[in-house]
Design a protein around this motif. Structure first.
Motif, PDB file in Angstrom:
ATOM      1  N   ARG A 178     192.972   4.031  99.189  1.00 27.46           N
ATOM      2  CA  ARG A 178     194.145   3.234  99.571  1.00 27.46           C
ATOM      3  C   ARG A 178     193.749   1.774  99.809  1.00 27.46           C
ATOM      4  O   ARG A 178     194.425   0.848  99.352  1.00 27.46           O
ATOM      5  CB  ARG A 178     194.777   3.821 100.836  1.00 27.46           C
ATOM      6  CG  ARG A 178     195.957   3.074 101.355  1.00 27.46           C
ATOM      7  CD  ARG A 178     197.162   3.364 100.539  1.00 27.46           C
ATOM      8  NE  ARG A 178     198.351   2.773 101.161  1.00 27.46           N
ATOM      9  CZ  ARG A 178     199.489   2.674 100.551  1.00 27.46           C
ATOM     10  NH1 ARG A 178     199.624   3.135  99.337  1.00 27.46           N
ATOM     11  NH2 ARG A 178     200.518   2.131 101.149  1.00 27.46           N
ATOM     12  N   ALA A 179     192.624   1.566 100.500  1.00 22.45           N
ATOM     13  CA  ALA A 179     192.148   0.204 100.753  1.00 22.45           C
ATOM     14  C   ALA A 179     191.829  -0.508  99.439  1.00 22.45           C
ATOM     15  O   ALA A 179     192.142  -1.698  99.277  1.00 22.45           O
ATOM     16  CB  ALA A 179     190.923   0.228 101.662  1.00 22.45           C
ATOM     17  N   ALA A 180     191.238   0.196  98.497  1.00 25.23           N
ATOM     18  CA  ALA A 180     190.932  -0.397  97.190  1.00 25.23           C
ATOM     19  C   ALA A 180     192.218  -0.775  96.461  1.00 25.23           C
ATOM     20  O   ALA A 180     192.310  -1.847  95.855  1.00 25.23           O
ATOM     21  CB  ALA A 180     190.112   0.572  96.346  1.00 25.23           C
ATOM     22  N   LEU A 198     193.355  -4.505  95.254  1.00 26.70           N
ATOM     23  CA  LEU A 198     193.725  -4.797  93.868  1.00 26.70           C
ATOM     24  C   LEU A 198     195.121  -5.408  93.777  1.00 26.70           C
ATOM     25  O   LEU A 198     195.380  -6.266  92.938  1.00 26.70           O
ATOM     26  CB  LEU A 198     193.679  -3.516  93.026  1.00 26.70           C
ATOM     27  CG  LEU A 198     192.297  -2.987  92.686  1.00 26.70           C
ATOM     28  CD1 LEU A 198     192.393  -1.559  92.171  1.00 26.70           C
ATOM     29  CD2 LEU A 198     191.636  -3.889  91.656  1.00 26.70           C
ATOM     30  N   ALA A 199     196.014  -4.944  94.661  1.00 22.14           N
ATOM     31  CA  ALA A 199     197.404  -5.393  94.644  1.00 22.14           C
ATOM     32  C   ALA A 199     197.617  -6.677  95.436  1.00 22.14           C
ATOM     33  O   ALA A 199     198.751  -7.057  95.707  1.00 22.14           O
ATOM     34  CB  ALA A 199     198.301  -4.288  95.190  1.00 22.14           C
ATOM     35  N   GLY A 200     196.550  -7.342  95.813  1.00 14.93           N
ATOM     36  CA  GLY A 200     196.675  -8.614  96.525  1.00 14.93           C
ATOM     37  C   GLY A 200     197.269  -8.481  97.910  1.00 14.93           C
ATOM     38  O   GLY A 200     197.968  -9.372  98.380  1.00 14.93           O
ATOM     39  N   GLY A 201     197.010  -7.352  98.554  1.00 11.59           N
ATOM     40  CA  GLY A 201     197.504  -7.133  99.910  1.00 11.59           C
ATOM     41  C   GLY A 201     198.790  -6.331  99.982  1.00 11.59           C
ATOM     42  O   GLY A 201     199.195  -5.919 101.066  1.00 11.59           O
ATOM     43  N   ARG A 202     199.431  -6.126  98.858  1.00  6.64           N
ATOM     44  CA  ARG A 202     200.651  -5.306  98.853  1.00  6.64           C
ATOM     45  C   ARG A 202     200.289  -3.849  99.061  1.00  6.64           C
ATOM     46  O   ARG A 202     199.227  -3.392  98.625  1.00  6.64           O
ATOM     47  CB  ARG A 202     201.402  -5.460  97.532  1.00  6.64           C
ATOM     48  CG  ARG A 202     202.038  -6.819  97.384  1.00  6.64           C
ATOM     49  CD  ARG A 202     202.826  -6.962  96.123  1.00  6.64           C
ATOM     50  NE  ARG A 202     203.906  -5.969  96.003  1.00  6.64           N
ATOM     51  CZ  ARG A 202     204.658  -5.858  94.919  1.00  6.64           C
ATOM     52  NH1 ARG A 202     204.460  -6.642  93.870  1.00  6.64           N
ATOM     53  NH2 ARG A 202     205.615  -4.957  94.877  1.00  6.64           N
TER      54      ARG A 202
END
Length: 94
Positions: free
Chosen positions: A44-46, A50-54
């Motif tokens: 989940r953290a990865a 990847l999603a720029g914090g989203r």
């Protein structure tokens, strides 16, 4: 970031309708992908990174490194068009 694998990376969870929809679309269109279960905290953290914090899922990473967050079917089709097998001409049955 995972790139150069030749496969799409999909971060999502089986309880998520959007994740299931993306998986169904990729399976239907024969797009090879590797799934990552975001119910695992590290995964989940990865995905969030990847999603720029989203925190939305699914997160789809194409082999060229393009990141799609909660993509629509049209966005998947556009981003993954080159990964779909081409249709071959079918002979007509007579």
């Amino acid at each position: 970031m995972i790139t150069g694998t030749g496969r799409v990376q999909l971060y999502g969870a089986d309880w998520c309708d959007d994740t299931r929809g993306a998986i169904t679309w990729m399976n239907r269109h024969h797009v090879p992908f590797t799934g990552h279960d975001t119910t695992d905290d590290e995964v989940r953290a990865a995905a969030v990174e990847l999603a720029g914090g989203r925190t939305d899922i699914p997160v789809v990473v194409t082999p060229d490194g393009t990141v799609l967050v909660e993509p629509t079917v049209a966005e998947l089709a556009g981003a993954l068009a080159g990964l779909r097998p081409r249709r071959t001409a079918r002979s007509r049955c007579r």
